[in-house]
Write an enzyme that holds these catalytic residues in place. Structure first.
Site, short mmCIF file in Angstrom:
data_model
loop_
_atom_site.label_atom_id
_atom_site.label_comp_id
_atom_site.label_asym_id
_atom_site.label_seq_id
_atom_site.Cartn_x
_atom_site.Cartn_y
_atom_site.Cartn_z
N ARG A 199 -3.15 7.21 0.69
CA ARG A 199 -3.34 8.32 2.32
C ARG A 199 -1.89 8.76 3.41
O ARG A 199 -2.02 10.56 3.60
CB ARG A 199 -4.34 8.29 3.00
CG ARG A 199 -6.13 8.39 2.50
CD ARG A 199 -6.82 6.87 2.79
NE ARG A 199 -6.48 6.09 3.50
CZ ARG A 199 -7.58 5.53 3.72
NH1 ARG A 199 -8.67 5.56 4.38
NH2 ARG A 199 -7.40 4.26 4.38
N ASP A 221 -8.11 -1.55 -7.05
CA ASP A 221 -8.50 -2.02 -5.36
C ASP A 221 -8.78 -3.46 -5.89
O ASP A 221 -8.55 -3.80 -7.13
CB ASP A 221 -9.56 -0.50 -5.24
CG ASP A 221 -9.92 -1.77 -3.37
OD1 ASP A 221 -8.25 -1.49 -2.89
OD2 ASP A 221 -10.39 -2.57 -2.79
N ARG A 270 1.02 -0.88 -0.20
CA ARG A 270 -0.06 0.10 0.34
C ARG A 270 0.76 1.44 0.33
O ARG A 270 0.76 2.41 1.26
CB ARG A 270 -0.40 0.15 1.34
CG ARG A 270 -1.77 -1.36 1.01
CD ARG A 270 -3.22 -1.48 0.32
NE ARG A 270 -3.79 -0.46 0.58
CZ ARG A 270 -5.41 -0.37 1.17
NH1 ARG A 270 -5.19 -1.66 2.14
NH2 ARG A 270 -5.65 0.43 1.66
N TYR A 274 -16.09 -9.99 0.53
CA TYR A 274 -16.54 -8.43 0.72
C TYR A 274 -18.44 -8.65 -0.17
O TYR A 274 -18.90 -7.81 0.82
CB TYR A 274 -15.57 -8.14 0.09
CG TYR A 274 -14.46 -7.19 0.44
CD1 TYR A 274 -14.88 -6.09 1.88
CD2 TYR A 274 -13.28 -7.79 0.84
CE1 TYR A 274 -13.43 -5.31 2.34
CE2 TYR A 274 -11.52 -7.77 1.13
CZ TYR A 274 -12.29 -6.33 1.89
OH TYR A 274 -11.24 -5.72 2.93
N ARG A 307 -5.91 12.63 -4.67
CA ARG A 307 -7.47 12.78 -3.61
C ARG A 307 -8.31 13.83 -3.57
O ARG A 307 -9.24 13.80 -3.10
CB ARG A 307 -7.03 11.90 -2.53
CG ARG A 307 -7.51 10.11 -2.97
CD ARG A 307 -8.46 10.03 -2.72
NE ARG A 307 -9.50 9.38 -1.70
CZ ARG A 307 -10.50 9.99 -1.22
NH1 ARG A 307 -11.38 10.55 -2.48
NH2 ARG A 307 -11.08 9.03 -0.44
O1 CP3 Z 1 -0.16 1.28 -3.51
C1 CP3 Z 1 -1.32 0.61 -3.17
O2 CP3 Z 1 -0.82 -0.28 -2.92
C2 CP3 Z 1 -2.07 0.80 -3.74
C3 CP3 Z 1 -3.27 0.62 -4.48
C4 CP3 Z 1 -3.87 -1.10 -3.37
C5 CP3 Z 1 -4.86 -0.38 -2.49
N1 CP3 Z 1 -5.68 -1.18 -2.47
C6 CP3 Z 1 -5.52 1.04 -2.95
C7 CP3 Z 1 -6.47 1.87 -1.89
C8 CP3 Z 1 -3.81 -1.97 -3.16
C9 CP3 Z 1 -2.40 -3.15 -3.34
C10 CP3 Z 1 -4.29 -2.41 -2.38
C11 CP3 Z 1 -5.33 -3.82 -1.73
C12 CP3 Z 1 -6.65 -3.69 -1.64
N2 CP3 Z 1 -7.95 -3.59 -1.06
C13 CP3 Z 1 -6.63 -4.83 0.23
C14 CP3 Z 1 -5.64 -5.88 0.11
C15 CP3 Z 1 -4.60 -5.32 0.83
C16 CP3 Z 1 -4.64 -5.67 2.59
O3 CP3 Z 1 -4.74 -3.98 3.01
O4 CP3 Z 1 -4.89 -6.84 2.78
C17 CP3 Z 1 -7.88 -5.06 0.33
C18 CP3 Z 1 -8.78 -5.96 1.17
C19 CP3 Z 1 -8.45 -3.17 -0.17
C20 CP3 Z 1 -10.14 -3.34 -0.36
C21 CP3 Z 1 -10.49 -1.71 0.47
N3 CP3 Z 1 -9.72 -0.71 -0.47
C22 CP3 Z 1 -10.61 -1.79 2.02
C23 CP3 Z 1 -10.23 -2.29 2.92
C24 CP3 Z 1 -10.46 0.26 1.67
C25 CP3 Z 1 -10.56 0.79 2.80
C26 CP3 Z 1 -9.68 0.90 3.99
C27 CP3 Z 1 -8.76 1.15 3.91
O5 CP3 Z 1 -7.14 0.89 4.03
O6 CP3 Z 1 -8.36 2.45 3.51
C28 CP3 Z 1 -9.98 0.70 0.71
C29 CP3 Z 1 -9.98 1.48 0.02
C30 CP3 Z 1 -7.91 2.26 -0.29
N4 CP3 Z 1 -7.88 0.82 -1.13
C31 CP3 Z 1 -7.26 3.18 -0.20
C32 CP3 Z 1 -6.33 3.17 -1.16
C33 CP3 Z 1 -5.03 4.11 -1.75
C34 CP3 Z 1 -7.54 4.35 0.94
C35 CP3 Z 1 -9.01 4.82 0.01
C36 CP3 Z 1 -8.47 6.77 0.20
O7 CP3 Z 1 -8.10 6.91 -0.25
O8 CP3 Z 1 -9.90 7.21 0.89
#
Ligand code: CP3
Length: 339
Positions: free
Chosen positions: A27, A72, A23, A147, A36
């Protein structure tokens, strides 16, 4: 071109231990917050030029050895025909969770080049810019299914386990549909130019080993088998998966991602020639710099017998992490592992 990451994936000797941060675009970076500020998260994910911009931000700032596509794991699930929303402070929401066969029948197996064309375009654009390898990714079927069944994030996975135990045919039919979607999606990413593929099984660790074997493992194994033609290294990350290590290796993945709950040296002893990726506790980035450096040195030393080690955090970087701590961690990994 810096190929250290790909060499480590293949188990080859490297001049230093490559690192990227789970990740790494997100943020905790003010640069990301700025982008964003003008768009919703889903708009961002669907605008290739902006995805390229935020993918590159941590490469430039942190000096990591690999990039990961900005997207995502839930994007292909939306492409199956579900409604996906992101609520501020609550995370992802599927307002119409899958509860029965009729719900499942409504989902399609999307053509990735048609329904997620923006992802493939992002990959093509990134390959023109990057001097480090690009990782494509998807969620593992079990994690994706949670999910869709729970309607969003969960702590206890009541609905998921209820479906597994009381309607196994429905659960397996759903896993099959997600598996076929994921295989096509990752094959398309490979064709668009991804140079490694990571499968995130964020919730695998909530399963008993026997249930992981029955309800999750066969589907990941199928995807990895179907990706062999691509020739790309495959990374499988089963979060909280220390008890699932041998089964995870049996998937045929080239690299196993490890969370911080296991000593990386102990994991290496239990594995054959599979490379490892990990496994600093993301919260260790809050330690004073000298202690952070010591921990990083310990992980590098513990992993010395690995057939390839890619340094990473044991899970995603927390959103309130000071960016300069992450930057320092990257420098320490390079400095301490330099031969
Ligand atoms: O550099 C990177 O890795 C960014 C790409 C990326 C995101 N999500 C962007 C994101 C990747 C590889 C993911 C994977 C992801 N998404 C997973 C597997 C990895 C892990 O953390 O276990 C999962 C379970 C998700 C599902 C998801 N997406 C959730 C549960 C959430 C909300 C909670 C959180 O951590 O923010 C997201 C949102 C998300 N995905 C954000 C980002 C940058 C935040 C969104 C925002 O800008 O508000």
């Amino acid at each position: 071109m810096n190929d250290t990451f790909l060499q480590a994936c293949r188990g080859e000797k490297t001049d230093y231990t490559p690192i990227w941060i789970m990740r790494q675009a997100g943020r905790y970076l003010p640069q990301y917050q700025k982008v964003r500020g003008n768009v919703t998260f889903l708009e961002l994910c669907k605008t290739p030029e902006l995805c390229v911009e935020v993918t590159l931000q941590p490469i430039d700032y942190l000096g990591v050895d690999a990039a990961i596509l900005f997207s995502d794991i839930l994007i292909p699930l939306e492409a199956m025909g579900t409604t996906l929303e992101f609520h501020e402070g609550r995370g992802p929401v599927f307002p119409n969770p899958i509860t029965n066969q009729a719900d499942l029948d409504k989902l399609i197996i999307p053509d990735p080049n048609e329904h997620t064309a923006f992802v493939m375009e992002t990959i093509r654009l990134l390959r023109q810019e990057l001097q480090v390898p690009l990782i494509g990714f998807a969620g593992a079927p079990f994690t994706c299914a949670t999910y869709l069944i729970e309607g969003g994030s969960s702590k206890v996975f009541w609905e998921t386990k209820k479906m597994m135990y009381t309607c196994p045919e429905l659960f397996h039919a759903m896993m099959d549909k997600i598996t076929r979607t994921t295989t096509l999606y990752l094959q398309a990413q490979a064709k668009a130019g991804a140079q490694a593929l990571q499968i995130f099984d964020s919730w695998a660790g909530v399963l008993a080993p026997c249930d992981f074997e029955t309800y999750a493992l066969p589907y990941v194994t199928q995807i990895i088998a179907d990706l062999q033609d691509s020739g790309l290294p495959i990374i499988y990350f089963a979060n909280n998966g220390a008890t699932l290590l041998e089964m995870s290796e049996s998937t045929g993945a080239d690299v196993l991602g490890l969370d911080w709950r296991i000593n990386i040296g102990d994991a290496v002893k239990r594995l054959g020639r599979t490379a490892v990726q990990g496994n600093l506790d993301p919260f260790s980035l809050l330690l004073p710099k000298d202690e952070l450096k010591k921990r990083i040195g310990n992980i590098i030393n513990d992993a010395r017998d690995a057939h390839g080690h890619i340094f990473n955090l044991g899970h995603g970087i927390h959103q309130f992490t000071p960016p300069e701590q992450a930057k320092a961690a990257v420098e320490y990994v390079h400095e301490l592992s330099c031969k």
